[in-house]
Design a protein around this motif. Structure first.
Motif, PDB file in Angstrom:
ATOM      1  N   VAL A  24       0.864  -1.180   0.000  1.00 16.80           N
ATOM      2  CA  VAL A  24       0.000   0.000   0.000  1.00 16.80           C
ATOM      3  C   VAL A  24       0.905   1.236   0.000  1.00 16.80           C
ATOM      4  CG1 VAL A  24      -1.626   1.315   1.412  1.00 16.80           C
ATOM      5  CG2 VAL A  24      -1.926  -1.155   1.137  1.00 16.80           C
ATOM      6  N   PRO A  25       0.669   2.164  -0.941  1.00 11.55           N
ATOM      7  CA  PRO A  25       1.498   3.382  -1.023  1.00 11.55           C
ATOM      8  C   PRO A  25       1.127   4.380   0.077  1.00 11.55           C
ATOM      9  CG  PRO A  25      -0.210   3.443  -2.692  1.00 11.55           C
ATOM     10  CD  PRO A  25      -0.340   2.118  -1.996  1.00 11.55           C
ATOM     11  N   ILE A  26       1.643   4.117   1.253  1.00 11.47           N
ATOM     12  CA  ILE A  26       1.236   4.847   2.451  1.00 11.47           C
ATOM     13  C   ILE A  26       1.487   6.351   2.359  1.00 11.47           C
ATOM     14  CG2 ILE A  26       3.354   4.503   3.808  1.00 11.47           C
ATOM     15  CD1 ILE A  26      -0.244   4.082   5.047  1.00 11.47           C
ATOM     16  N   GLU A  27       2.603   6.733   1.738  1.00  8.91           N
ATOM     17  CA  GLU A  27       2.893   8.169   1.633  1.00  8.91           C
ATOM     18  C   GLU A  27       1.925   8.863   0.681  1.00  8.91           C
ATOM     19  OE1 GLU A  27       6.940   9.493   1.705  1.00  8.91           O
ATOM     20  OE2 GLU A  27       7.602   7.581   2.567  1.00  8.91           O
ATOM     21  N   GLU A  28       1.456   8.152  -0.336  1.00  9.30           N
ATOM     22  CA  GLU A  28       0.460   8.722  -1.246  1.00  9.30           C
ATOM     23  C   GLU A  28      -0.854   8.995  -0.513  1.00  9.30           C
ATOM     24  OE1 GLU A  28      -0.044   6.572  -4.931  1.00  9.30           O
ATOM     25  OE2 GLU A  28       2.136   6.341  -5.146  1.00  9.30           O
ATOM     26  N   ILE A  29      -1.186   8.144   0.444  1.00  3.56           N
ATOM     27  CA  ILE A  29      -2.404   8.363   1.238  1.00  3.56           C
ATOM     28  C   ILE A  29      -2.258   9.646   2.050  1.00  3.56           C
ATOM     29  CG2 ILE A  29      -3.839   7.451   3.109  1.00  3.56           C
ATOM     30  CD1 ILE A  29      -3.117   4.619   2.011  1.00  3.56           C
ATOM     31  N   ALA A  30      -1.100   9.833   2.663  1.00  9.05           N
ATOM     32  CA  ALA A  30      -0.858  11.064   3.426  1.00  9.05           C
ATOM     33  C   ALA A  30      -0.940  12.286   2.513  1.00  9.05           C
ATOM     34  CB  ALA A  30       0.505  10.997   4.124  1.00  9.05           C
ATOM     35  N   ARG A  68       9.558  -0.004   9.594  1.00 15.98           N
ATOM     36  CA  ARG A  68       9.101   0.688  10.803  1.00 15.98           C
ATOM     37  C   ARG A  68       8.606   2.089  10.456  1.00 15.98           C
ATOM     38  NH1 ARG A  68       6.206   0.852  15.036  1.00 15.98           N
ATOM     39  NH2 ARG A  68       6.799   2.508  16.428  1.00 15.98           N
ATOM     40  N   GLN A  69       9.293   2.764   9.547  1.00 14.65           N
ATOM     41  CA  GLN A  69       8.856   4.093   9.122  1.00 14.65           C
ATOM     42  C   GLN A  69       7.484   4.013   8.456  1.00 14.65           C
ATOM     43  OE1 GLN A  69      11.824   6.573   7.119  1.00 14.65           O
ATOM     44  NE2 GLN A  69      13.434   5.280   8.005  1.00 14.65           N
ATOM     45  N   ARG A  70       7.269   2.993   7.615  1.00 14.39           N
ATOM     46  CA  ARG A  70       5.957   2.822   6.974  1.00 14.39           C
ATOM     47  C   ARG A  70       4.863   2.625   8.023  1.00 14.39           C
ATOM     48  NH1 ARG A  70       4.508   1.346   2.167  1.00 14.39           N
ATOM     49  NH2 ARG A  70       3.392  -0.524   2.807  1.00 14.39           N
ATOM     50  N   PHE A  71       5.170   1.780   9.019  1.00 16.07           N
ATOM     51  CA  PHE A  71       4.183   1.529  10.065  1.00 16.07           C
ATOM     52  C   PHE A  71       3.915   2.806  10.860  1.00 16.07           C
ATOM     53  CE2 PHE A  71       2.195  -0.038  13.874  1.00 16.07           C
ATOM     54  CZ  PHE A  71       1.398  -1.071  13.418  1.00 16.07           C
ATOM     55  N   SER A  72       4.962   3.571  11.141  1.00 16.74           N
ATOM     56  CA  SER A  72       4.786   4.823  11.896  1.00 16.74           C
ATOM     57  C   SER A  72       3.916   5.815  11.126  1.00 16.74           C
ATOM     58  CB  SER A  72       6.145   5.450  12.231  1.00 16.74           C
ATOM     59  OG  SER A  72       6.848   4.647  13.149  1.00 16.74           O
ATOM     60  N   ILE A  73       4.121   5.931   9.818  1.00 20.36           N
ATOM     61  CA  ILE A  73       3.278   6.819   9.008  1.00 20.36           C
ATOM     62  C   ILE A  73       1.825   6.350   9.080  1.00 20.36           C
ATOM     63  CG2 ILE A  73       2.741   7.618   6.661  1.00 20.36           C
ATOM     64  CD1 ILE A  73       5.821   7.462   6.124  1.00 20.36           C
ATOM     65  N   ALA A  74       1.606   5.045   8.906  1.00 17.85           N
ATOM     66  CA  ALA A  74       0.244   4.503   8.964  1.00 17.85           C
ATOM     67  C   ALA A  74      -0.367   4.712  10.348  1.00 17.85           C
ATOM     68  CB  ALA A  74       0.261   3.025   8.587  1.00 17.85           C
ATOM     69  N   HIS A  75       0.433   4.551  11.387  1.00 18.69           N
ATOM     70  CA  HIS A  75      -0.035   4.765  12.758  1.00 18.69           C
ATOM     71  C   HIS A  75      -0.474   6.220  12.961  1.00 18.69           C
ATOM     72  CE1 HIS A  75       0.183   4.204  17.227  1.00 18.69           C
ATOM     73  NE2 HIS A  75       0.499   5.495  17.181  1.00 18.69           N
ATOM     74  N   GLU A  76       0.337   7.151  12.481  1.00 15.95           N
ATOM     75  CA  GLU A  76      -0.018   8.571  12.612  1.00 15.95           C
ATOM     76  C   GLU A  76      -1.249   8.904  11.771  1.00 15.95           C
ATOM     77  OE1 GLU A  76       1.218   9.986  15.088  1.00 15.95           O
ATOM     78  OE2 GLU A  76       2.880   8.589  15.348  1.00 15.95           O
ATOM     79  N   LEU A  77      -1.399   8.260  10.623  1.00 19.08           N
ATOM     80  CA  LEU A  77      -2.630   8.427   9.842  1.00 19.08           C
ATOM     81  C   LEU A  77      -3.827   7.916  10.644  1.00 19.08           C
ATOM     82  CD1 LEU A  77      -1.482   7.480   6.232  1.00 19.08           C
ATOM     83  CD2 LEU A  77      -2.314   9.715   7.003  1.00 19.08           C
ATOM     84  N   GLN A 111      -3.953  -0.626  15.367  1.00 20.49           N
ATOM     85  CA  GLN A 111      -4.907  -1.440  14.604  1.00 20.49           C
ATOM     86  C   GLN A 111      -5.174  -0.822  13.236  1.00 20.49           C
ATOM     87  OE1 GLN A 111      -8.312  -1.647  17.228  1.00 20.49           O
ATOM     88  NE2 GLN A 111      -7.520  -3.456  18.293  1.00 20.49           N
ATOM     89  N   PHE A 112      -5.315   0.483  13.211  1.00 22.87           N
ATOM     90  CA  PHE A 112      -5.538   1.199  11.957  1.00 22.87           C
ATOM     91  C   PHE A 112      -4.343   0.992  11.023  1.00 22.87           C
ATOM     92  CE2 PHE A 112      -5.339   4.779   9.106  1.00 22.87           C
ATOM     93  CZ  PHE A 112      -6.668   5.043   8.765  1.00 22.87           C
ATOM     94  N   ALA A 113      -3.134   1.145  11.552  1.00 20.85           N
ATOM     95  CA  ALA A 113      -1.923   0.985  10.744  1.00 20.85           C
ATOM     96  C   ALA A 113      -1.866  -0.414  10.139  1.00 20.85           C
ATOM     97  CB  ALA A 113      -0.680   1.259  11.584  1.00 20.85           C
ATOM     98  N   ALA A 114      -2.142  -1.415  10.949  1.00 20.39           N
ATOM     99  CA  ALA A 114      -2.115  -2.795  10.457  1.00 20.39           C
ATOM    100  C   ALA A 114      -3.161  -3.009   9.367  1.00 20.39           C
ATOM    101  CB  ALA A 114      -2.336  -3.768  11.615  1.00 20.39           C
ATOM    102  N   ALA A 115      -4.366  -2.496   9.596  1.00 18.48           N
ATOM    103  CA  ALA A 115      -5.446  -2.669   8.617  1.00 18.48           C
ATOM    104  C   ALA A 115      -5.170  -1.917   7.326  1.00 18.48           C
ATOM    105  CB  ALA A 115      -6.777  -2.211   9.217  1.00 18.48           C
ATOM    106  N   LEU A 116      -4.511  -0.771   7.410  1.00 21.02           N
ATOM    107  CA  LEU A 116      -4.209   0.019   6.221  1.00 21.02           C
ATOM    108  C   LEU A 116      -3.048  -0.584   5.428  1.00 21.02           C
ATOM    109  CD1 LEU A 116      -5.121   2.576   4.718  1.00 21.02           C
ATOM    110  CD2 LEU A 116      -3.438   3.856   6.046  1.00 21.02           C
ATOM    111  N   LEU A 117      -2.007  -1.005   6.119  1.00 24.15           N
ATOM    112  CA  LEU A 117      -0.827  -1.561   5.442  1.00 24.15           C
ATOM    113  C   LEU A 117      -1.047  -2.991   4.958  1.00 24.15           C
ATOM    114  CD1 LEU A 117       1.986  -0.308   7.815  1.00 24.15           C
ATOM    115  CD2 LEU A 117       1.568   0.463   5.464  1.00 24.15           C
ATOM    116  N   MET A 118      -1.908  -3.721   5.658  1.00 22.88           N
ATOM    117  CA  MET A 118      -2.161  -5.131   5.338  1.00 22.88           C
ATOM    118  C   MET A 118      -3.667  -5.351   5.283  1.00 22.88           C
ATOM    119  SD  MET A 118       0.685  -6.583   8.031  1.00 22.88           S
ATOM    120  CE  MET A 118       0.369  -5.260   9.239  1.00 22.88           C
ATOM    121  N   PRO A 119      -4.317  -4.796   4.257  1.00 17.84           N
ATOM    122  CA  PRO A 119      -5.778  -4.869   4.186  1.00 17.84           C
ATOM    123  C   PRO A 119      -6.295  -6.307   4.235  1.00 17.84           C
ATOM    124  CG  PRO A 119      -4.921  -3.377   2.526  1.00 17.84           C
ATOM    125  CD  PRO A 119      -3.746  -4.086   3.120  1.00 17.84           C
TER     126      PRO A 119
END
Length: 166
Positions: A24-30, A68-77, A111-119
């Motif tokens: 999942v392109p996490i930075e594009e979501i941000a 870890r950086q990807r997970f942190s971005i997703a967590h902050e989202l 939980q949000f980060a996990a669901a977003l990164l690993m739908p």
């Protein structure tokens, strides 16, 4: 109940942005949310979200591994979407001891980060392709590479979705 709402919210985000790829392109979501991402080394934090006057900034510790950086971005989202009444979140690096209970908002953001990164939908499809009877430890590495997440994050997600049992 909140877990189900998080699953629905993350799938809505992916659908709205027409995201069907792994990872999942996490930075594009941000970026789509007009959230600026800034990286800097830190001994204090993994990630932070700051909101002010309609603007948002995610700060990421660039000393940490890319997964870890990807997970942190997703967590902050997660904080951005779930906890809109709060202006600032800082996720400190210190490890929780076994007896500590994580703050409810932090648990939701994880939980949000996990669901977003690993739908859920993606993982169910991929697990079925890899092994119609479920997933084994040796196949977790393949999934980690596909989703660009850590083995720990993938294992927890698979267990929580009942796609892997230890």
């Amino acid at each position: 109940m909140i877990t189900q709402k998080i699953e629905i919210k993350t799938q809505e985000i992916l659908d709205t942005l027409n995201i069907k790829s792994r990872p999942v392109p996490i930075e594009e979501i941000a970026i789509a949310q007009k959230i600026k991402i800034s990286r800097a080394p830190s001994k204090e934090f993994s990630g932070m979200l700051i909101r002010k006057d309609g603007h948002a900034l995610i700060g990421i510790n660039n000393n940490e591994a890319p997964v870890r950086q990807r997970f942190s971005i997703a967590h902050e989202l997660g904080h951005f979407f779930l906890h809109q009444q709060d202006d600032t979140f800082v996720d400190y690096r210190k490890e929780l001891k076994e007896n500590d209970i994580k703050n409810f908002k932090e648990t939701e953001a994880d939980q949000f980060a996990a669901a977003l990164l690993m739908p859920k939908k993606f993982l169910e499809e991929d697990v079925k392709k890899l092994n119609s009877h479920g997933i084994s430890e040796k196949e977790i590495k393949t999934l980690c590479d596909m989703y660009k997440v850590s083995e720990k994050a993938m294992t927890f997600r698979l267990i929580n979705l009942n796609l892997f049992t230890c």
